[in-house]
Write a protein that holds these residues in place. Structure first.
Motif, PDB file in Angstrom:
ATOM      1  N   VAL A  67     -86.708  30.619  42.278  1.00 46.48           N
ATOM      2  CA  VAL A  67     -86.795  30.361  43.719  1.00 46.48           C
ATOM      3  C   VAL A  67     -86.042  29.079  44.061  1.00 46.48           C
ATOM      4  N   HIS A  68     -85.762  28.927  45.354  1.00 42.99           N
ATOM      5  CA  HIS A  68     -85.150  27.700  45.846  1.00 42.99           C
ATOM      6  C   HIS A  68     -86.149  26.553  45.675  1.00 42.99           C
ATOM      7  N   PRO A  69     -85.671  25.344  45.354  1.00 44.10           N
ATOM      8  CA  PRO A  69     -86.642  24.260  45.121  1.00 44.10           C
ATOM      9  C   PRO A  69     -87.446  23.847  46.357  1.00 44.10           C
ATOM     10  N   HIS A  70     -86.942  24.071  47.540  1.00 47.62           N
ATOM     11  CA  HIS A  70     -87.677  23.648  48.738  1.00 47.62           C
ATOM     12  C   HIS A  70     -88.689  24.724  49.129  1.00 47.62           C
ATOM     13  N   MET A  71     -89.950  24.347  49.141  1.00 51.04           N
ATOM     14  CA  MET A  71     -90.999  25.280  49.551  1.00 51.04           C
ATOM     15  C   MET A  71     -91.464  24.849  50.944  1.00 51.04           C
ATOM     16  N   LEU A  72     -91.044  25.606  51.968  1.00 47.73           N
ATOM     17  CA  LEU A  72     -91.261  25.145  53.346  1.00 47.73           C
ATOM     18  C   LEU A  72     -92.228  26.102  54.064  1.00 47.73           C
ATOM     19  N   ASN A 124     -85.065  21.011  34.627  1.00 48.94           N
ATOM     20  CA  ASN A 124     -84.054  20.821  35.672  1.00 48.94           C
ATOM     21  C   ASN A 124     -84.549  19.744  36.643  1.00 48.94           C
ATOM     22  N   PHE A 125     -84.082  18.509  36.422  1.00 46.86           N
ATOM     23  CA  PHE A 125     -84.588  17.395  37.235  1.00 46.86           C
ATOM     24  C   PHE A 125     -84.143  17.482  38.685  1.00 46.86           C
ATOM     25  N   GLU A 126     -83.041  18.142  38.948  1.00 46.46           N
ATOM     26  CA  GLU A 126     -82.597  18.300  40.333  1.00 46.46           C
ATOM     27  C   GLU A 126     -83.629  19.140  41.099  1.00 46.46           C
ATOM     28  N   HIS A 127     -84.010  20.270  40.545  1.00 39.69           N
ATOM     29  CA  HIS A 127     -85.024  21.106  41.200  1.00 39.69           C
ATOM     30  C   HIS A 127     -86.364  20.373  41.273  1.00 39.69           C
ATOM     31  N   HIS A 137     -87.824  19.575  44.895  1.00 38.23           N
ATOM     32  CA  HIS A 137     -89.024  20.302  45.314  1.00 38.23           C
ATOM     33  C   HIS A 137     -90.102  19.369  45.846  1.00 38.23           C
ATOM     34  N   TYR A 138     -90.532  18.440  45.020  1.00 40.52           N
ATOM     35  CA  TYR A 138     -91.700  17.642  45.422  1.00 40.52           C
ATOM     36  C   TYR A 138     -91.376  16.755  46.617  1.00 40.52           C
ATOM     37  N   PHE A 139     -90.305  15.993  46.521  1.00 36.97           N
ATOM     38  CA  PHE A 139     -90.060  14.989  47.573  1.00 36.97           C
ATOM     39  C   PHE A 139     -89.648  15.640  48.889  1.00 36.97           C
ATOM     40  N   ARG A 152     -88.319  12.958  54.110  1.00 33.18           N
ATOM     41  CA  ARG A 152     -87.833  13.866  53.052  1.00 33.18           C
ATOM     42  C   ARG A 152     -86.712  13.234  52.229  1.00 33.18           C
ATOM     43  N   ILE A 153     -86.802  11.924  52.025  1.00 38.54           N
ATOM     44  CA  ILE A 153     -85.799  11.269  51.179  1.00 38.54           C
ATOM     45  C   ILE A 153     -86.164  11.488  49.714  1.00 38.54           C
ATOM     46  N   VAL A 154     -85.176  11.896  48.965  1.00 32.82           N
ATOM     47  CA  VAL A 154     -85.388  12.165  47.537  1.00 32.82           C
ATOM     48  C   VAL A 154     -84.890  10.942  46.761  1.00 32.82           C
TER      49      VAL A 154
END
Ligand SMILES: N[C@@H](CCC(=O)N[C@@H](CS)C(=O)NCC(=O)O)C(=O)O
Length: 320
Positions: free
Chosen positions: A87-92, A283-286, A290-292, A302-304
């Motif tokens: 899945v895409h890392p952003h869960m909205l 995968n540290f990018e995901h 995701h979390y931030f 939403r700054i990562v």
């Protein structure tokens, strides 16, 4: 972020008020087991025989629970037998999403569509991982703890990989450690991060760092959690440790110490990260996206964050 009620999607965050500000994780609802001969496992129905080209795994690379299943898929050589969709890392607002492309089996855009395909009256959260059965068009299981047990043994006759991370003689000790680590560490970081009262946060915080101190002591005397043999218990701890400094320390306010400041836990984390096939599942990018980015109420801009610098590739020094 939300849940299904009678098969209808509702965009709703966790209700912590009914537990005094504590985050309480729901039990997974699909609990069937794949077995070598199709007999019923410890729960659910019979009929899920281990076969090639039958099952499909849906994961988030960010999620520590889904990560367990990816690790076992790699360790047990199941990549060819069990394809995976990410899945895409952003869960909205609509929950986990397949983007930019829909998932390959049904062309679904959202994970909740798979849940309603399996049960059109499903009520509950829509979580990863999901193990899908193409033959019965349903979810075998959405409980990572059970999926990794299936992966550990059910397909051995097809892969000839008989490595066993849950040897029967060690099971009582593996289960004892899993219970401790689940409550205080794996779910413990979430209990800190999703607490909505100071008391609930502090309770979880002290339990978490008390547990990390105990684990640090244990790993000072023992190579792995259950003696000198790498077991399922280690992989279950690993997926939380590897996210800790990058995300939980800051985002979940688990900031008494970083894992990199514990001599034994850090060496152990590096050893597991460097184990053949495992680095490729991280995968540290995901993880960071995701979390931030997803938890807008905790991080409204939403700054990562760019840091911290992690050192997981240097020699681990574990030769106890
Ligand atoms: N018991 C489940 C928990 C899985 C879980 O909570 N996954 C999270 C991602 S880290 C999720 O999908 N959460 C969505 C939600 O709760 O709405 C397991 O271990 O498989």
């Amino acid at each position: 972020m939300g849940l299904l009620v009678d098969g209808k999607w509702h965009d709703k965050w966790y209700d912590t008020a009914k537990h005094g500000g504590r985050f309480v994780r729901e039990d997974a609802r699909f609990r069937n087991w794949i077995t070598a001969d199709g007999s019923a496992g410890p729960g659910g129905s019979a009929g899920f025989t281990a076969e090639a080209d039958r099952y499909h795994l849906y994961v988030s690379l960010a999620c520590p629970w889904a990560h367990r299943t990816l690790i076992f898929r790699a360790l047990k050589g199941l990549q060819e037998l069990i394809p995976v969709s990410v899945v895409h890392p952003h869960m909205l607002a609509s929950g986990w999403e397949f983007a930019p492309d829909p998932e390959p089996l049904h062309g679904s855009r959202f994970l909740h569509e798979l849940y309603t395909r399996a049960d059109d009256t499903y009520t509950g959260r829509v979580t990863v991982p999901v193990l899908w059965d193409k033959k019965q068009q349903t979810i075998v299981s959405n409980e990572s703890a059970e999926i990794i047990r299936m992966f550990n043994g059910a397909f051995d006759h097809l892969t000839a990989n008989t490595e066993d991370f849950c040897p029967i003689g060690l099971l009582p000790e593996i289960d004892r450690i899993n219970e401790f680590v689940y409550h205080r560490v794996n779910n413990g970081v979430y209990r800190c991060g999703f607490a909505t009262t100071q008391d609930a946060y502090e309770e979880a915080f002290h339990e978490l760092f008390g547990a990390l101190d105990e684990l640090e002591l244990l790993l000072g005397k023992s190579r792995y959690l259950v003696g000198d043999r790498l077991t399922e218990a280690d992989w279950r701890l690993f997926t939380t440790l590897v996210r800790f400094d990058a995300v939980y320390f800051c985002h979940f306010k688990t900031n008494q110490r970083m894992i990199s400041s514990y001599a034994h836990l850090q060496g152990y984390l590096k050893e597991l990260y460097q184990y053949p096939g495992v680095r490729e599942t991280v995968n540290f990018e995901h993880i960071k996206q995701h979390y931030f980015f997803s938890h807008g109420h905790m991080n409204p801009a939403r700054i990562v964050p760019l840091g911290p610098v992690l050192d997981l590739d240097s020699p681990h020094g574990r030769h106890i």
